[in-house]
Design an enzyme around this catalytic site. Structure first.
Site, PDB file in Angstrom:
ATOM      1  N   SER A   1       4.978  -6.780  -1.828  1.00  0.00           N
ATOM      2  CA  SER A   1       4.659  -6.949  -0.411  1.00  0.00           C
ATOM      3  C   SER A   1       5.156  -8.306   0.056  1.00  0.00           C
ATOM      4  O   SER A   1       4.975  -9.318  -0.632  1.00  0.00           O
ATOM      5  CB  SER A   1       3.151  -6.847  -0.183  1.00  0.00           C
ATOM      6  OG  SER A   1       2.838  -6.930   1.190  1.00  0.00           O
ATOM      7  N   ALA A   2       5.771  -8.343   1.233  1.00  0.00           N
ATOM      8  CA  ALA A   2       6.380  -9.574   1.736  1.00  0.00           C
ATOM      9  C   ALA A   2       5.368 -10.621   2.167  1.00  0.00           C
ATOM     10  O   ALA A   2       5.567 -11.823   1.975  1.00  0.00           O
ATOM     11  CB  ALA A   2       7.309  -9.248   2.906  1.00  0.00           C
ATOM     12  N   HIS A   3       4.259 -10.187   2.764  1.00  0.00           N
ATOM     13  CA  HIS A   3       3.377 -11.169   3.404  1.00  0.00           C
ATOM     14  C   HIS A   3       2.536 -11.977   2.425  1.00  0.00           C
ATOM     15  O   HIS A   3       1.832 -12.900   2.827  1.00  0.00           O
ATOM     16  CB  HIS A   3       2.498 -10.500   4.474  1.00  0.00           C
ATOM     17  CG  HIS A   3       1.358  -9.691   3.943  1.00  0.00           C
ATOM     18  ND1 HIS A   3       0.062 -10.144   3.944  1.00  0.00           N
ATOM     19  CD2 HIS A   3       1.310  -8.447   3.420  1.00  0.00           C
ATOM     20  CE1 HIS A   3      -0.741  -9.212   3.449  1.00  0.00           C
ATOM     21  NE2 HIS A   3       0.004  -8.170   3.121  1.00  0.00           N
TER      22      HIS A   3
ATOM     23  N   CYS B   1      -8.961  -6.379   2.621  1.00  0.00           N
ATOM     24  CA  CYS B   1      -8.519  -5.032   2.999  1.00  0.00           C
ATOM     25  C   CYS B   1      -9.697  -4.115   3.288  1.00  0.00           C
ATOM     26  O   CYS B   1      -9.654  -2.920   3.037  1.00  0.00           O
ATOM     27  CB  CYS B   1      -7.650  -4.446   1.895  1.00  0.00           C
ATOM     28  SG  CYS B   1      -6.149  -5.389   1.613  1.00  0.00           S
TER      29      CYS B   1
ATOM     30  N   GLN C   1       0.430  -9.330  -5.796  1.00  0.00           N
ATOM     31  CA  GLN C   1      -0.086 -10.698  -5.857  1.00  0.00           C
ATOM     32  C   GLN C   1       0.708 -11.596  -6.796  1.00  0.00           C
ATOM     33  O   GLN C   1       0.648 -12.821  -6.669  1.00  0.00           O
ATOM     34  CB  GLN C   1      -1.555 -10.697  -6.298  1.00  0.00           C
ATOM     35  CG  GLN C   1      -2.529 -10.184  -5.259  1.00  0.00           C
ATOM     36  CD  GLN C   1      -2.642 -11.074  -4.047  1.00  0.00           C
ATOM     37  OE1 GLN C   1      -2.235 -12.242  -4.057  1.00  0.00           O
ATOM     38  NE2 GLN C   1      -3.191 -10.543  -2.968  1.00  0.00           N
TER      39      GLN C   1
ATOM     40  N   THR D   1       0.825  -1.203   0.000  1.00  0.00           N
ATOM     41  CA  THR D   1       0.000   0.000   0.000  1.00  0.00           C
ATOM     42  C   THR D   1       0.861   1.254   0.000  1.00  0.00           C
ATOM     43  O   THR D   1       0.655   2.171  -0.808  1.00  0.00           O
ATOM     44  CB  THR D   1      -0.947   0.010   1.217  1.00  0.00           C
ATOM     45  OG1 THR D   1      -1.926  -1.020   1.057  1.00  0.00           O
ATOM     46  CG2 THR D   1      -1.653   1.351   1.349  1.00  0.00           C
TER      47      THR D   1
END
Length: 389
Positions: free
Chosen positions: A201-203, A329, A181, A74
């Site tokens: 994004s890492a997660h 989200c 993604q 984000t």
């Protein structure tokens, strides 16, 4: 009798942290130094960050020097979707064209004036309308920034990013791709795709939550209006003491994802296709969203007429299965999907869409358990239909 273990099929919301990553995070947490300090402890922390930077950059074919760590995807998108994003020596963009099915971090988080933003329509398959975009770029008469997801978080639909990038480049625009993604699930190479910037994004790949990256294609690109101001961290791009432990975990997750990319994609496609086939066999009226489009290997979304998502999510949860109705989200709320609206999915069908997203811990037994639970949920629905008839 021991209870069944829970089955987690919501990897697009977040992936369970890999054991190797957790170990890396714990190790890095014990480093006492601030990475901006010049003493030995500070240099040790700096080494962790730079090692991770190399690994994350390598995952998407970028250079480490053009990798900026952020608090997540984000922030990365908020940072770059700015009129001040420009090539050195050139003015920034005056208009943003953004895909109608983009993540809210782009649709709501950009920094352009409202009257300088247009949404790019998509087809029924969720693909960017290339003809519309081409005509709009030809009419633009100004520097345009285009932003499109590589892969949609709700449907898994993959966009023809290389084709879009070439089109934008021909018209002198800038192109940002949200690869949150996609990276680590399919091959993503910033240079081969021809994009100017990527958000990561890492997660989503088994890394820790709360860390991401903005990747620039070259050091001739910058965001002049810094989103977070203060010290000179991240070469002045993003102020604040670096989250060394999370960054180290991100690096390890990126490294594993790259090592396992091909075999993991093939494994997940087989599991996804089996899960999808079982749903269709159980409910002949089931609708698979964007079935004909190229999708992420781990994702499919479906709806069964008459089955509302909110009711189904509770039923599956009671069966020990964690699914989603789309993006996670939205404060945990089941709400109407702008993605499905943009694709022209009827409101009645859209309110029942469920998303299954698989990942590194998913096994065939999980798919079987999901199918068994689905059969019970659908059986209850059909009984209600019969009694109401």
């Amino acid at each position: 009798m021991a209870p069944h273990r829970r089955i987690y099929l919501d990897y697009n919301a977040t992936s369970p942290v890999r054991t190797e990553v957790a170990d890396e995070v714990v190790r890095a947490l014990q480093l006492p130094g601030n990475a901006s300090s010049v003493h030995a402890e500070g240099r040790a922390a700096r080494t962790e960050i730079e090692r991770a930077r190399e690994k994350v950059a390598r995952l998407v074919g970028a250079k480490a020097k053009n990798t900026i760590f952020t608090s997540g995807g984000t922030e990365a998108s908020n940072m770059v979707l700015s009129p001040s994003f420009h090539r050195l020596g050139q003015a920034g963009s005056t208009r943003l064209l953004i895909g109608a099915t983009e993540h809210p971090c782009g649709l709501s988080g950009h920094r352009f004036p409202a009257d300088a933003v247009e949404t790019i329509p998509v087809t029924e398959a969720g693909l960017i309308d290339i003809d519309w975009l081409s005509q709009r770029l030809e009419q633009a008469g100004e520097t345009v920034l285009v932003s499109v997801q590589v892969a949609n978080n709700e449907t898994g639909v993959l966009q023809p990013v290389g084709e879009i990038a070439a089109l934008v480049r021909r018209h002198g625009g800038l192109f940002h791709a949200d690869a949150v993604q996609a990276a680590g699930k399919i091959p993503v190479d910033i240079m081969a795709l021809g994009v100017d910037a990527l958000s990561l994004s890492a997660h989503k790949i088994g890394g820790p939550k709360g860390v991401g990256a903005l990747i620039l294609a070259s050091d001739q690109l910058e965001v002049a209006d810094r989103l977070i101001r203060g010290g000179g961290q991240e070469k002045g791009h993003r102020a604040g003491t670096e989250n060394v432990a999370a960054i180290a975990g991100f690096g390890r997750a990126a490294e594993i994802a790259q090592e396992e990319l091909a075999q993991e994609a093939a494994r997940l496609v087989a599991l996804r296709d089996e899960a999808q086939a079982r749903v269709v066999a159980i409910a002949s009226d089931a609708v698979v969203i964007a079935e004909a489009a190229e999708r992420l290997p781990n994702t499919f979304a479906f709806a069964i007429p008459g089955l509302k998502a909110e009711t189904a999510l509770i039923a599956f949860d009671l069966e020990g299965i964690a699914l989603s109705s789309g993006s996670a989200c939205s404060s945990g709320k089941v709400r109407r999907s702008h993605v499905l609206d943009a694709m022209g999915v009827s409101p009645t069908l859209a309110e029942g869409v469920l998303r299954v997203s698989l990942g590194w811990k998913t096994e065939k037994d999980d798919v079987i358990r999901f199918a068994e639970a689905c059969e019970r949920v659908v059986s209850t629905l059909y009984k209600r239909r019969a009694s109401a008839a």
